[in-house]
Design a protein around this motif. Sequence first.
Motif, PDB file in Angstrom:
ATOM      1  N   ALA A 298       0.830  -1.208   0.000  1.00 12.89           N
ATOM      2  CA  ALA A 298       0.000   0.000   0.000  1.00 12.89           C
ATOM      3  C   ALA A 298       0.863   1.257   0.000  1.00 12.89           C
ATOM      4  CB  ALA A 298      -0.932  -0.001   1.205  1.00 12.89           C
ATOM      5  N   ALA A 299       1.944   1.247   0.790  1.00 15.98           N
ATOM      6  CA  ALA A 299       2.846   2.391   0.823  1.00 15.98           C
ATOM      7  C   ALA A 299       3.581   2.541  -0.505  1.00 15.98           C
ATOM      8  CB  ALA A 299       3.843   2.233   1.965  1.00 15.98           C
TER       9      ALA A 299
ATOM     10  N   PRO B  90      -2.500   5.685   4.127  1.00  7.85           N
ATOM     11  CA  PRO B  90      -2.724   6.993   4.740  1.00  7.85           C
ATOM     12  C   PRO B  90      -1.617   7.338   5.736  1.00  7.85           C
ATOM     13  CG  PRO B  90      -4.141   5.367   5.767  1.00  7.85           C
ATOM     14  CD  PRO B  90      -3.419   4.663   4.642  1.00  7.85           C
ATOM     15  N   PHE B  91      -1.179   8.596   5.711  1.00  6.09           N
ATOM     16  CA  PHE B  91      -0.168   9.060   6.648  1.00  6.09           C
ATOM     17  C   PHE B  91      -0.794  10.047   7.627  1.00  6.09           C
ATOM     18  CE2 PHE B  91       2.299   7.702   2.984  1.00  6.09           C
ATOM     19  CZ  PHE B  91       3.302   6.956   3.590  1.00  6.09           C
TER      20      PHE B  91
ATOM     21  N   ARG C 242      -5.923  12.309   7.583  1.00  7.70           N
ATOM     22  CA  ARG C 242      -4.914  11.454   6.970  1.00  7.70           C
ATOM     23  C   ARG C 242      -4.955  11.604   5.455  1.00  7.70           C
ATOM     24  NH1 ARG C 242      -5.232  11.584  12.285  1.00  7.70           N
ATOM     25  NH2 ARG C 242      -4.509   9.707  13.345  1.00  7.70           N
ATOM     26  N   ARG C 243      -3.773  11.576   4.852  1.00  5.82           N
ATOM     27  CA  ARG C 243      -3.698  11.733   3.405  1.00  5.82           C
ATOM     28  C   ARG C 243      -2.749  10.695   2.819  1.00  5.82           C
ATOM     29  NH1 ARG C 243      -5.706  16.435   1.202  1.00  5.82           N
ATOM     30  NH2 ARG C 243      -6.320  18.059   2.666  1.00  5.82           N
TER      31      ARG C 243
ATOM     32  N   VAL D 117      -9.093   9.293   5.484  1.00  4.68           N
ATOM     33  CA  VAL D 117      -8.182   9.056   4.360  1.00  4.68           C
ATOM     34  C   VAL D 117      -8.703   9.807   3.156  1.00  4.68           C
ATOM     35  CG1 VAL D 117      -7.181   7.307   2.877  1.00  4.68           C
ATOM     36  CG2 VAL D 117      -7.654   6.770   5.256  1.00  4.68           C
ATOM     37  N   ALA D 118      -7.851  10.541   2.487  1.00 10.93           N
ATOM     38  CA  ALA D 118      -8.299  11.330   1.357  1.00 10.93           C
ATOM     39  C   ALA D 118      -7.242  11.342   0.266  1.00 10.93           C
ATOM     40  CB  ALA D 118      -8.615  12.767   1.773  1.00 10.93           C
ATOM     41  N   VAL D 119      -7.678  11.640  -0.943  1.00 10.04           N
ATOM     42  CA  VAL D 119      -6.746  11.755  -2.056  1.00 10.04           C
ATOM     43  C   VAL D 119      -5.949  13.032  -1.898  1.00 10.04           C
ATOM     44  CG1 VAL D 119      -6.554  11.973  -4.562  1.00 10.04           C
ATOM     45  CG2 VAL D 119      -8.293  10.481  -3.568  1.00 10.04           C
ATOM     46  N   LEU D 120      -4.630  12.933  -2.110  1.00  7.63           N
ATOM     47  CA  LEU D 120      -3.776  14.101  -2.015  1.00  7.63           C
ATOM     48  C   LEU D 120      -4.092  15.045  -3.164  1.00  7.63           C
ATOM     49  CD1 LEU D 120      -1.379  15.483  -0.616  1.00  7.63           C
ATOM     50  CD2 LEU D 120       0.108  14.297  -2.211  1.00  7.63           C
ATOM     51  N   ALA D 121      -4.390  16.277  -2.834  1.00  8.05           N
ATOM     52  CA  ALA D 121      -4.736  17.257  -3.867  1.00  8.05           C
ATOM     53  C   ALA D 121      -3.493  17.683  -4.644  1.00  8.05           C
ATOM     54  CB  ALA D 121      -5.391  18.461  -3.217  1.00  8.05           C
TER      55      ALA D 121
END
Length: 337
Positions: free
Chosen positions: A230-231, A237-238, A249-250, A333-337
């Motif tokens: 996953a990483a 998520p971090f 977390r992103r 957890v979200a998508v990095l913009a």
Amino acid sequence: MRRSDVMEQGVVIGVDVSKHELVMAVHPTGDTWTSETTAIAIEAVIARLQTYQPRLIVMEATGGYELPLAAACAAVKLPIAIVNPRQVRAFAHAIGRTAKTDAIDASVLALFGARVEPTPRAVADADTQALAGLITRRRQLLEMVGAERRRLEQAPPTGPITRDLRNHIRWLERRVADVDEEIGTAIQQSAVWRVSDDLLRTVPGIGPTTARTLLAELPELGRLDRRAIAALVGVAPFNCDSGQFRGRRRIWGGRAAVRASLYMAALVASRHNVVLAAFYRRLRDAGKPPKVALVAVMRKLLTILNAMMKHHCRWNPKAASTPASTSRPARGVAVLA
């Protein structure tokens, strides 16, 4: 420093790679030398590297220029680590190395290897590199098709510009079809790839493009644990916490091409895959935003694919919906913009 002390401590060699030149730096001796990137020159570099008996050779990912040397190192079983340039540059700033030349970059890479000790990775074989090249070329052709179609929308209804754009789009579409055929032929000619491709495509939501992207650009699939894979892809998520503050977390970094393909697969799976659609709905019913839920589906899908490749088993809805494979996603957890 005496050579016996150096050998006991272990040598780390940093290699700064460019199109026409290689610059090597040895830690802790400080030796440096420069070489061309021709096949004959690389043979000489390998012979000299072997005399140091390094515990690690570190170079940055440079868009493909590093591959000939990396493959030559792998052929003689020299431990090679190809690292992210952004990570190395952050390390250089952290130790006060703000100046930048090829020799400085090589010495920073050597020191980075000694301090951080990145894990050596196996270099993809020639067939895998060729397949990855075809996948990349297909992606480039599709980008050109999209660009030409946008230009066509702005062009006059008739005239030489419109005619030329339409002809070029048709030619590009034929090239995409040709590359698709070449990719399919390459996979069918390999017994391992053929079995893996068939196995991956048993999962509802995984089509030929995603399966082939995973085969070419994620050869570690099935060889790492779920957290590591996953990483590596960039769907882990971090945390973003400080004191009493608990941030969202992103996801960050990873292999963009694999993540983009996995995103489209997760989008389809969230609607048509019984297990993942139920997982997505459960997250949405719990109040998770759509993108947060979709990223969680991406990670769960990747975990399932990783387990399938590891155990060489086909898609099984019952096994995929067991508690062990339905770990709850981290909050926010979200998508990095």
